[in-house]
Design a protein around this motif. Structure first.
Motif, PDB file in Angstrom:
ATOM      1  N   GLY A  23       0.844  -1.197   0.000  1.00  0.00           N
ATOM      2  CA  GLY A  23       0.000   0.000   0.000  1.00  0.00           C
ATOM      3  C   GLY A  23       0.875   1.241   0.000  1.00  0.00           C
ATOM      4  O   GLY A  23       2.029   1.210  -0.435  1.00  0.00           O
ATOM      5  N   GLY A  24       0.311   2.365   0.471  1.00  0.00           N
ATOM      6  CA  GLY A  24       1.100   3.582   0.616  1.00  0.00           C
ATOM      7  C   GLY A  24       1.438   4.299  -0.674  1.00  0.00           C
ATOM      8  O   GLY A  24       2.256   5.225  -0.680  1.00  0.00           O
ATOM      9  N   ALA A  25       0.793   3.912  -1.787  1.00  0.00           N
ATOM     10  CA  ALA A  25       1.086   4.591  -3.062  1.00  0.00           C
ATOM     11  C   ALA A  25       0.429   5.972  -3.084  1.00  0.00           C
ATOM     12  O   ALA A  25      -0.648   6.172  -2.514  1.00  0.00           O
ATOM     13  CB  ALA A  25       0.583   3.752  -4.231  1.00  0.00           C
ATOM     14  N   LEU A  26       1.092   6.885  -3.756  1.00  0.00           N
ATOM     15  CA  LEU A  26       0.471   8.183  -4.068  1.00  0.00           C
ATOM     16  C   LEU A  26      -0.461   7.941  -5.246  1.00  0.00           C
ATOM     17  O   LEU A  26      -0.038   7.379  -6.269  1.00  0.00           O
ATOM     18  CB  LEU A  26       1.548   9.205  -4.449  1.00  0.00           C
ATOM     19  CG  LEU A  26       1.049  10.531  -5.038  1.00  0.00           C
ATOM     20  CD1 LEU A  26       0.271  11.330  -3.992  1.00  0.00           C
ATOM     21  CD2 LEU A  26       2.222  11.353  -5.574  1.00  0.00           C
ATOM     22  N   GLU A  27      -1.711   8.338  -5.114  1.00  0.00           N
ATOM     23  CA  GLU A  27      -2.691   8.099  -6.183  1.00  0.00           C
ATOM     24  C   GLU A  27      -3.184   9.427  -6.740  1.00  0.00           C
ATOM     25  O   GLU A  27      -3.489  10.355  -5.980  1.00  0.00           O
ATOM     26  CB  GLU A  27      -3.889   7.319  -5.630  1.00  0.00           C
ATOM     27  CG  GLU A  27      -3.488   5.965  -5.063  1.00  0.00           C
ATOM     28  CD  GLU A  27      -4.687   5.183  -4.572  1.00  0.00           C
ATOM     29  OE1 GLU A  27      -4.857   4.040  -5.005  1.00  0.00           O
ATOM     30  OE2 GLU A  27      -5.456   5.722  -3.754  1.00  0.00           O
ATOM     31  N   LEU A  28      -3.236   9.504  -8.070  1.00  0.00           N
ATOM     32  CA  LEU A  28      -3.667  10.738  -8.751  1.00  0.00           C
ATOM     33  C   LEU A  28      -5.001  10.479  -9.453  1.00  0.00           C
ATOM     34  O   LEU A  28      -5.175   9.435 -10.084  1.00  0.00           O
ATOM     35  CB  LEU A  28      -2.618  11.176  -9.775  1.00  0.00           C
ATOM     36  CG  LEU A  28      -1.181  11.295  -9.249  1.00  0.00           C
ATOM     37  CD1 LEU A  28      -0.234  11.692 -10.378  1.00  0.00           C
ATOM     38  CD2 LEU A  28      -1.088  12.281  -8.098  1.00  0.00           C
ATOM     39  N   TYR A  29      -5.899  11.453  -9.342  1.00  0.00           N
ATOM     40  CA  TYR A  29      -7.264  11.286  -9.864  1.00  0.00           C
ATOM     41  C   TYR A  29      -7.524  12.231 -11.023  1.00  0.00           C
ATOM     42  O   TYR A  29      -7.208  13.427 -10.926  1.00  0.00           O
ATOM     43  CB  TYR A  29      -8.287  11.595  -8.762  1.00  0.00           C
ATOM     44  CG  TYR A  29      -8.236  10.635  -7.612  1.00  0.00           C
ATOM     45  CD1 TYR A  29      -7.233  10.742  -6.653  1.00  0.00           C
ATOM     46  CD2 TYR A  29      -9.179   9.632  -7.473  1.00  0.00           C
ATOM     47  CE1 TYR A  29      -7.168   9.859  -5.584  1.00  0.00           C
ATOM     48  CE2 TYR A  29      -9.122   8.740  -6.405  1.00  0.00           C
ATOM     49  CZ  TYR A  29      -8.122   8.858  -5.472  1.00  0.00           C
ATOM     50  OH  TYR A  29      -8.063   7.981  -4.427  1.00  0.00           O
ATOM     51  N   PRO A  30      -8.142  11.736 -12.093  1.00  0.00           N
ATOM     52  CA  PRO A  30      -8.610  12.658 -13.130  1.00  0.00           C
ATOM     53  C   PRO A  30      -9.818  13.436 -12.598  1.00  0.00           C
ATOM     54  O   PRO A  30     -10.423  13.044 -11.589  1.00  0.00           O
ATOM     55  CB  PRO A  30      -9.009  11.733 -14.278  1.00  0.00           C
ATOM     56  CG  PRO A  30      -9.292  10.417 -13.649  1.00  0.00           C
ATOM     57  CD  PRO A  30      -8.492  10.347 -12.372  1.00  0.00           C
ATOM     58  N   VAL A  31     -10.152  14.494 -13.305  1.00  0.00           N
ATOM     59  CA  VAL A  31     -11.273  15.333 -12.881  1.00  0.00           C
ATOM     60  C   VAL A  31     -12.457  15.067 -13.805  1.00  0.00           C
ATOM     61  O   VAL A  31     -12.312  15.104 -15.027  1.00  0.00           O
ATOM     62  CB  VAL A  31     -10.842  16.813 -12.923  1.00  0.00           C
ATOM     63  CG1 VAL A  31     -12.015  17.751 -12.759  1.00  0.00           C
ATOM     64  CG2 VAL A  31      -9.802  17.064 -11.831  1.00  0.00           C
ATOM     65  N   VAL A  32     -13.598  14.780 -13.223  1.00  0.00           N
ATOM     66  CA  VAL A  32     -14.814  14.521 -14.009  1.00  0.00           C
ATOM     67  C   VAL A  32     -15.363  15.852 -14.517  1.00  0.00           C
ATOM     68  O   VAL A  32     -15.694  16.017 -15.683  1.00  0.00           O
ATOM     69  CB  VAL A  32     -15.865  13.790 -13.146  1.00  0.00           C
ATOM     70  CG1 VAL A  32     -17.120  13.537 -13.946  1.00  0.00           C
ATOM     71  CG2 VAL A  32     -15.300  12.498 -12.594  1.00  0.00           C
ATOM     72  N   GLU A  33     -15.465  16.803 -13.598  1.00  0.00           N
ATOM     73  CA  GLU A  33     -15.765  18.198 -13.941  1.00  0.00           C
ATOM     74  C   GLU A  33     -15.064  19.025 -12.875  1.00  0.00           C
ATOM     75  O   GLU A  33     -14.684  18.470 -11.837  1.00  0.00           O
ATOM     76  CB  GLU A  33     -17.270  18.471 -13.962  1.00  0.00           C
ATOM     77  CG  GLU A  33     -17.950  18.188 -12.643  1.00  0.00           C
ATOM     78  CD  GLU A  33     -19.461  18.352 -12.720  1.00  0.00           C
ATOM     79  OE1 GLU A  33     -19.958  19.379 -12.214  1.00  0.00           O
ATOM     80  OE2 GLU A  33     -20.108  17.448 -13.276  1.00  0.00           O
ATOM     81  N   LYS A  34     -14.901  20.318 -13.117  1.00  0.00           N
ATOM     82  CA  LYS A  34     -14.091  21.111 -12.196  1.00  0.00           C
ATOM     83  C   LYS A  34     -14.548  20.916 -10.745  1.00  0.00           C
ATOM     84  O   LYS A  34     -15.729  21.029 -10.441  1.00  0.00           O
ATOM     85  CB  LYS A  34     -14.160  22.592 -12.566  1.00  0.00           C
ATOM     86  CG  LYS A  34     -13.196  23.431 -11.739  1.00  0.00           C
ATOM     87  CD  LYS A  34     -13.008  24.814 -12.331  1.00  0.00           C
ATOM     88  CE  LYS A  34     -12.231  25.754 -11.435  1.00  0.00           C
ATOM     89  NZ  LYS A  34     -11.264  25.257 -10.507  1.00  0.00           N
ATOM     90  N   GLY A  35     -13.644  20.545  -9.919  1.00  0.00           N
ATOM     91  CA  GLY A  35     -13.943  20.380  -8.496  1.00  0.00           C
ATOM     92  C   GLY A  35     -14.388  18.980  -8.139  1.00  0.00           C
ATOM     93  O   GLY A  35     -14.580  18.682  -6.959  1.00  0.00           O
ATOM     94  N   ALA A  36     -14.587  18.109  -9.120  1.00  0.00           N
ATOM     95  CA  ALA A  36     -15.086  16.759  -8.833  1.00  0.00           C
ATOM     96  C   ALA A  36     -14.134  15.697  -9.375  1.00  0.00           C
ATOM     97  O   ALA A  36     -14.084  15.465 -10.586  1.00  0.00           O
ATOM     98  CB  ALA A  36     -16.480  16.582  -9.430  1.00  0.00           C
ATOM     99  N   PRO A  37     -13.383  15.055  -8.502  1.00  0.00           N
ATOM    100  CA  PRO A  37     -12.480  14.006  -8.966  1.00  0.00           C
ATOM    101  C   PRO A  37     -13.253  12.739  -9.316  1.00  0.00           C
ATOM    102  O   PRO A  37     -14.340  12.496  -8.795  1.00  0.00           O
ATOM    103  CB  PRO A  37     -11.576  13.758  -7.755  1.00  0.00           C
ATOM    104  CG  PRO A  37     -12.407  14.151  -6.573  1.00  0.00           C
ATOM    105  CD  PRO A  37     -13.312  15.256  -7.047  1.00  0.00           C
ATOM    106  N   ALA A  38     -12.657  11.925 -10.205  1.00  0.00           N
ATOM    107  CA  ALA A  38     -13.225  10.613 -10.490  1.00  0.00           C
ATOM    108  C   ALA A  38     -13.155   9.772  -9.213  1.00  0.00           C
ATOM    109  O   ALA A  38     -12.397  10.081  -8.289  1.00  0.00           O
ATOM    110  CB  ALA A  38     -12.437   9.959 -11.611  1.00  0.00           C
ATOM    111  N   VAL A  39     -13.946   8.716  -9.186  1.00  0.00           N
ATOM    112  CA  VAL A  39     -13.973   7.856  -7.999  1.00  0.00           C
ATOM    113  C   VAL A  39     -12.662   7.084  -7.855  1.00  0.00           C
ATOM    114  O   VAL A  39     -12.157   6.903  -6.751  1.00  0.00           O
ATOM    115  CB  VAL A  39     -15.169   6.878  -8.096  1.00  0.00           C
ATOM    116  CG1 VAL A  39     -15.151   5.892  -6.938  1.00  0.00           C
ATOM    117  CG2 VAL A  39     -16.480   7.652  -8.127  1.00  0.00           C
TER     118      VAL A  39
END
Ligand code: AKG
Ligand code: FE2
Length: 140
Positions: free
Chosen positions: A42-58
């Protein structure tokens, strides 16, 4: 800048790092060099795309396990730079040095008072404003 230790069970929920004048985040990973970190820890840094401004993907689309002497940088962008740290599920400590580069501060070369005024308030400033609001109930 801070030094961080994530022990077994530690994690960091999704956030965008936006506070005040931060512009670039950096994290230098320092797990035990003699015992390479495995993805299963575990312990990975995870990056999320943005679905719309202010809302990250799940779900994140990038996952970066900590590696001795590896440094990660990303730009701090309101409503965009969403990231989290997976739960650590091993007894090895996940050590890191982490911080932010800021735009020039008062007294520094390139300081611009107008730019500073337009900045998102820090979380402390946000809390102080809300404490003066009648919509907040403070329980003893
Ligand atoms: O340690 C990491 O990989 C990220 C830490 C982080 O996002 C933070 O401290 O704001
Ligand atoms: Fe962060």
């Amino acid at each position: 800048m801070s030094t961080n230790i994530y022990r077994n069970g530690c994690h960091l929920l999704n956030h965008d790092d936006v506070i005040g004048t931060r512009r670039v985040s950096y994290i230098l990973y320092m797990p035990n060099p003699d015992e390479p970190w495995e993805v299963e820890y575990g312990g990975a840094l995870e990056l999320y795309p943005v679905v719309e401004k202010g809302a990250p993907a799940v779900c994140p689309t990038v996952s970066i396990p900590p590696k001795w002497n590896q440094i990660a940088f990303f730009t701090v962008q309101p409503g965009h730079s969403f990231h989290s740290v997976q739960e650590v599920v091993v007894d090895n400590p996940r050590l890191s040095i982490q911080g932010w580069f800021h735009i020039p501060q008062e007294g520094e070369l390139g300081y611009d008072a107008e730019k500073q005024a337009g900045e998102a308030p820090s979380s402390l400033q946000q809390l102080q404003v809300n404490l003066n609001s009648t919509s907040i109930i403070i329980y003893p």
